[in-house]
Design a protein around this motif. Structure first.
Motif, PDB file in Angstrom:
ATOM      1  N   GLY A  93     -38.051 -22.925  47.072  1.00  0.00           N
ATOM      2  CA  GLY A  93     -37.975 -22.945  45.609  1.00  0.00           C
ATOM      3  C   GLY A  93     -37.373 -24.267  45.168  1.00  0.00           C
ATOM      4  N   HIS A  94     -37.960 -24.902  44.165  1.00  0.00           N
ATOM      5  CA  HIS A  94     -37.548 -26.245  43.768  1.00  0.00           C
ATOM      6  C   HIS A  94     -36.143 -26.259  43.172  1.00  0.00           C
ATOM      7  N   ARG A  95     -35.893 -25.351  42.228  1.00  0.00           N
ATOM      8  CA  ARG A  95     -34.565 -25.279  41.619  1.00  0.00           C
ATOM      9  C   ARG A  95     -33.525 -24.850  42.640  1.00  0.00           C
ATOM     10  N   ARG A  96     -33.871 -23.884  43.465  1.00  0.00           N
ATOM     11  CA  ARG A  96     -32.927 -23.388  44.463  1.00  0.00           C
ATOM     12  C   ARG A  96     -32.566 -24.488  45.454  1.00  0.00           C
ATOM     13  N   GLN A 121     -32.578 -27.599  44.939  1.00  0.00           N
ATOM     14  CA  GLN A 121     -31.761 -28.618  44.274  1.00  0.00           C
ATOM     15  C   GLN A 121     -30.288 -28.240  44.277  1.00  0.00           C
ATOM     16  N   TRP A 122     -29.968 -27.003  43.886  1.00  0.00           N
ATOM     17  CA  TRP A 122     -28.545 -26.651  43.839  1.00  0.00           C
ATOM     18  C   TRP A 122     -27.967 -26.464  45.240  1.00  0.00           C
ATOM     19  N   THR A 156     -36.084 -33.208  44.512  1.00  0.00           N
ATOM     20  CA  THR A 156     -36.338 -32.214  43.460  1.00  0.00           C
ATOM     21  C   THR A 156     -36.119 -32.773  42.060  1.00  0.00           C
ATOM     22  N   ILE A 199     -39.159 -31.683  39.655  1.00  0.00           N
ATOM     23  CA  ILE A 199     -38.985 -30.699  38.580  1.00  0.00           C
ATOM     24  C   ILE A 199     -39.359 -31.236  37.203  1.00  0.00           C
ATOM     25  N   THR A 208     -27.695 -27.591  37.275  1.00  0.00           N
ATOM     26  CA  THR A 208     -28.988 -27.073  37.738  1.00  0.00           C
ATOM     27  C   THR A 208     -29.113 -25.586  37.451  1.00  0.00           C
ATOM     28  N   LYS A 209     -28.071 -24.842  37.749  1.00  0.00           N
ATOM     29  CA  LYS A 209     -28.125 -23.388  37.567  1.00  0.00           C
ATOM     30  C   LYS A 209     -28.158 -22.978  36.094  1.00  0.00           C
ATOM     31  N   GLU A 260     -36.896 -21.929  37.438  1.00  0.00           N
ATOM     32  CA  GLU A 260     -37.479 -22.098  38.767  1.00  0.00           C
ATOM     33  C   GLU A 260     -38.985 -22.301  38.613  1.00  0.00           C
ATOM     34  N   SER A 274     -41.209 -23.202  40.972  1.00  0.00           N
ATOM     35  CA  SER A 274     -41.996 -22.911  42.163  1.00  0.00           C
ATOM     36  C   SER A 274     -42.796 -21.625  41.996  1.00  0.00           C
TER      37      SER A 274
END
Length: 341
Positions: free
Chosen positions: A185-188, A190-191, A235, A239, A298-299, A304, A306
């Motif tokens: 997952g792209h956001r996941r 990243q963090w 990412t 993103i 990010t969070k 997300e 992806s």
């Protein structure tokens, strides 16, 4: 296989070419230093060599065709977009148009007055700023960090260690991002990357005696580089290319990149001052705090992307679909799908 499942990997593959540049820079520096040229000439030659890639980009960008998605969703010319898609895929992928899409265009004023897009600019640009502070502040200062660890080492030794770190940790990080980004997952990713960076930087700052041992310090330093590349360095590029609607995608991406490069400037400029005042420990502790901010931002601000189509992420109405082969169908507009492998 639908490119939706590999969109992050394909975009990250483009950005991953930066890894080759990271290795090429120290190679050029080592070659020039070994030649015996005076330092005043070396930096001038390196600047001159650095002018060649932008010239190539200028030419290649001018010859690059417009994307079918932009033609369809912004210009409303679905027929022309479908023709382009067939040409680009050498006839393997064809779009069946059920209904003309309504052209959609968002002006800069609308973009900057919309809370949703402002939040996305804050999230994408802010995360890119924080990543580039940590990345460029440490990457460009690697020879200086080596010098602080081993005061008797030469400039060539610092460049050699920088090359080793980039090859052993940074390039594998890029490759890992390409292969695993879409699965994680792209956001996941990243963090997670920001979080591991924070731990690595804190380790270098707080573990007693580590700044007096070159090998252990460089291992942890290398791990921080791996997760910079595996996580936010890729990412933060991917993103912003996903979360904005088609008509403002390049504008949003450009804003995020601009904010990010300002972070690169700040990191490169500020790092020597922080290290002069607080030594390596102070610089690394500050970088750890920057990475923690990256996790939080990010969070709190980013979705997300992806596994979602670009039209769904941008809130765009899509009335065309792509066909791979004679019978198979995949949802998404034009270039969102590709032939079965």
């Amino acid at each position: 296989m639908p490119t939706l499942k590999k969109r992050g990997a394909l975009t990250s593959l483009v950005f991953g070419m930066q890894g080759l540049g990271l290795a090429f820079g120290p190679v050029v520096a080592l070659t020039l230093e070994a030649s015996g040229l005076p330092p005043d000439s070396i930096w001038r030659i390196m600047f001159a060599v650095g002018a060649l890639p932008p010239l190539a980009v200028l030419y290649l960008r001018r010859t690059m065709p417009e994307s079918p998605r932009y033609k369809a969703l912004v210009r409303g010319d679905v027929d022309d977009a479908a023709k382009d898609m067939a040409i680009y895929s050498t006839g393997q992928l064809q779009a069946e148009v059920e209904q003309k899409t309504k052209p959609s265009s968002i002006g800069l004023g609308q973009m900057l007055s919309n809370p949703k897009y402002l939040l996305l600019i804050l999230g994408t640009g802010g995360a890119w700023f924080l990543n580039d502070y940590a990345f460029y502040g440490n990457a460009i200062s690697t020879p200086e960090i080596i010098k602080m660890l081993a005061p008797t080492s030469s400039t060539m030794t610092g460049s050699a260690w920088a090359l080793i770190i980039f090859v052993a940790f940074a390039i594998p990080g890029y490759l890992a991002s390409i292969f695993f980004m879409d699965a994680i997952g792209h956001r996941r990713l990243q963090w997670i990357g920001f979080a591991v960076m924070a731990v690595a930087f804190a380790t270098m700052a707080l573990v007693p005696g580590i700044t007096h041992e070159v090998a252990p310090f460089l291992v942890v330093y290398g791990i921080s580089f791996f997760f910079i590349e595996f996580g936010p360095n890729c990412t933060t590029f991917v993103i912003p290319a996903e979360v904005f609607p088609t008509s403002i995608r390049t504008t949003g991406h450009g804003m995020a990149a601009g904010i990010g490069k300002f972070g690169a400037f700040v990191g490169t400029f500020v790092f020597p001052f922080i290290s002069a005042e607080g030594g390596i420990k102070g610089a690394m502790l500050f970088s750890s705090g920057v990475a923690i901010l990256g996790v939080i931002l990010t969070k709190l601000t980013l979705p997300e992307p992806s596994g979602k189509t670009l039209e769904a992420l941008g809130g765009e109405d899509v009335t065309a679909h792509a066909v791979a082969g004679p019978t198979s169908r995949h949802s998404g507009l034009l270039v969102e799908s590709s032939p079965q492998s």
